[in-house]
Design a protein around this motif. Structure first.
Motif, PDB file in Angstrom:
ATOM      1  N   ASP A 152       3.867   4.777  30.343  1.00 37.69           N
ATOM      2  CA  ASP A 152       2.964   3.789  29.757  1.00 37.69           C
ATOM      3  C   ASP A 152       2.614   4.156  28.317  1.00 37.69           C
ATOM      4  N   LEU A 153       2.364   5.432  28.094  1.00 38.45           N
ATOM      5  CA  LEU A 153       1.969   5.902  26.761  1.00 38.45           C
ATOM      6  C   LEU A 153       3.083   5.664  25.743  1.00 38.45           C
ATOM      7  N   ASN A 154       4.316   5.931  26.134  1.00 38.81           N
ATOM      8  CA  ASN A 154       5.445   5.710  25.229  1.00 38.81           C
ATOM      9  C   ASN A 154       5.570   4.238  24.860  1.00 38.81           C
ATOM     10  N   LEU A 155       5.420   3.365  25.861  1.00 37.25           N
ATOM     11  CA  LEU A 155       5.531   1.929  25.597  1.00 37.25           C
ATOM     12  C   LEU A 155       4.354   1.437  24.759  1.00 37.25           C
ATOM     13  N   ILE A 156       3.176   1.937  25.037  1.00 37.76           N
ATOM     14  CA  ILE A 156       1.994   1.482  24.313  1.00 37.76           C
ATOM     15  C   ILE A 156       2.068   1.899  22.847  1.00 37.76           C
ATOM     16  N   ASN A 157       2.657   3.051  22.586  1.00 36.35           N
ATOM     17  CA  ASN A 157       2.844   3.478  21.194  1.00 36.35           C
ATOM     18  C   ASN A 157       3.794   2.542  20.453  1.00 36.35           C
ATOM     19  N   LEU A 158       4.844   2.106  21.138  1.00 37.70           N
ATOM     20  CA  LEU A 158       5.776   1.152  20.530  1.00 37.70           C
ATOM     21  C   LEU A 158       5.079  -0.176  20.244  1.00 37.70           C
ATOM     22  N   CYS A 159       4.265  -0.640  21.201  1.00 35.66           N
ATOM     23  CA  CYS A 159       3.543  -1.906  21.021  1.00 35.66           C
ATOM     24  C   CYS A 159       2.612  -1.831  19.819  1.00 35.66           C
ATOM     25  N   ILE A 160       1.852  -0.766  19.736  1.00 34.13           N
ATOM     26  CA  ILE A 160       0.898  -0.619  18.633  1.00 34.13           C
ATOM     27  C   ILE A 160       1.626  -0.586  17.298  1.00 34.13           C
ATOM     28  N   SER A 161       2.708   0.176  17.232  1.00 38.16           N
ATOM     29  CA  SER A 161       3.472   0.268  15.994  1.00 38.16           C
ATOM     30  C   SER A 161       4.034  -1.089  15.572  1.00 38.16           C
ATOM     31  N   ASP A 162       4.621  -1.811  16.528  1.00 32.82           N
ATOM     32  CA  ASP A 162       5.182  -3.131  16.215  1.00 32.82           C
ATOM     33  C   ASP A 162       4.092  -4.109  15.803  1.00 32.82           C
ATOM     34  N   HIS A 163       2.970  -4.090  16.510  1.00 33.74           N
ATOM     35  CA  HIS A 163       1.889  -5.034  16.206  1.00 33.74           C
ATOM     36  C   HIS A 163       1.289  -4.779  14.828  1.00 33.74           C
ATOM     37  N   GLU A 164       1.211  -3.514  14.435  1.00 35.74           N
ATOM     38  CA  GLU A 164       0.712  -3.211  13.094  1.00 35.74           C
ATOM     39  C   GLU A 164       1.655  -3.775  12.035  1.00 35.74           C
ATOM     40  N   GLN A 165       2.938  -3.725  12.324  1.00 33.53           N
ATOM     41  CA  GLN A 165       3.917  -4.333  11.407  1.00 33.53           C
ATOM     42  C   GLN A 165       3.748  -5.851  11.386  1.00 33.53           C
TER      43      GLN A 165
END
Length: 246
Positions: free
Chosen positions: A69-82
């Motif tokens: 979950d943590l790995n996926l959530i980090n990807l989501c946060i990074s993409d959303h910031e972009q």
């Protein structure tokens, strides 16, 4: 051994030493009771050891799921910031009535794009069958329950809000006047966007309003993702501490 005790009883009865026999009988009963209690204690110890081993195994599975979950959530946060940066860029372009450039094309795609988070909750469901209330560490049990039943629930509420807003915003693009362009050389995917009439788009109040609404819910969704990330990290650390203490 039983034959030895029987011989003692017979000798005491033969010698007419009833009082000693009575004391001996009481002692023998006590020995039997103590033996039973020891056997029960050993049985309980074995059962507790099995339960603890099962608990540790379940906690390890929950930990593995949370790491995923943590790995996926980090990807989501990074993409959303972009995506948010792109949305701000388009808002600035509209507000300041800046000249149109093709470099804006990738940013238009990000105005309604959302990366969705999905929880790996199978280990948690298994843990609930075991009984979270049966965990040795009650604080850890509360932390796990709060993460899955409260933090994730809030997160998914805002994810649905963002998904619905993004879908609504996406569906307005055909009416506003956008053409979809292939963003891969083979043309297999057409995700990039270009406004047919950029100048008219800059004066389209409905488009700007929908864009700001989408950006607003995405920002809140991303805040919920960050809160979930913090709670996930805390839960992983607590599980790690619990497992290492054994």
């Amino acid at each position: 051994m039983l034959r030895f005790f029987r011989q003692i009883r017979q000798r005491l009865l033969t010698d007419n030493k009833f009082s000693k026999y009575l004391l001996y009988a009481v002692g023998e009963i006590l020995l039997v009771v103590i033996g039973i209690l020891i056997a029960l204690q050993v049985d309980n110890w074995n059962e507790n050891r099995k339960a603890l081993a099962q608990e540790n195994e379940l906690l390890e599975e929950v930990q593995e799921g949370l790491i995923s979950d943590l790995n996926l959530i980090n990807l989501c946060i990074s993409d959303h910031e972009q995506f948010i940066r792109s949305q701000d860029f388009i808002v600035q372009w509209i507000d300041q009535k800046l000249p149109y450039r093709d470099s804006l094309i990738p940013h238009f795609k990000h105005t309604f794009w959302t990366k969705l988070f999905s929880v790996k909750d199978a280990p948690y469901e298994t843990l609930k069958v075991f009984g979270i209330q049966n965990l040795s560490n009650k604080e850890l049990g509360h932390q796990i329950s709060n993460l899955y039943d409260v933090v994730y629930e809030d997160l998914f509420y805002w994810q649905n809000e963002q998904k619905n807003n993004s879908l609504h915003f996406r569906n307005t693009h055909d009416q506003i006047g956008f053409e979809f362009l292939p963003d891969f050389g083979d043309g297999s995917l057409q995700l990039d966007l270009r406004p047919v009439n950029p100048k008219a788009l800059q004066y389209n109040k409905a488009y700007l309003l929908n864009l700001k609404m989408t950006r607003g819910t995405l920002s809140i969704f991303n805040m919920q993702l960050k809160e979930a990330r913090s709670q996930i990290k805390r839960t992983i650390e607590m599980i790690e501490s619990e497992l290492s203490a054994i």
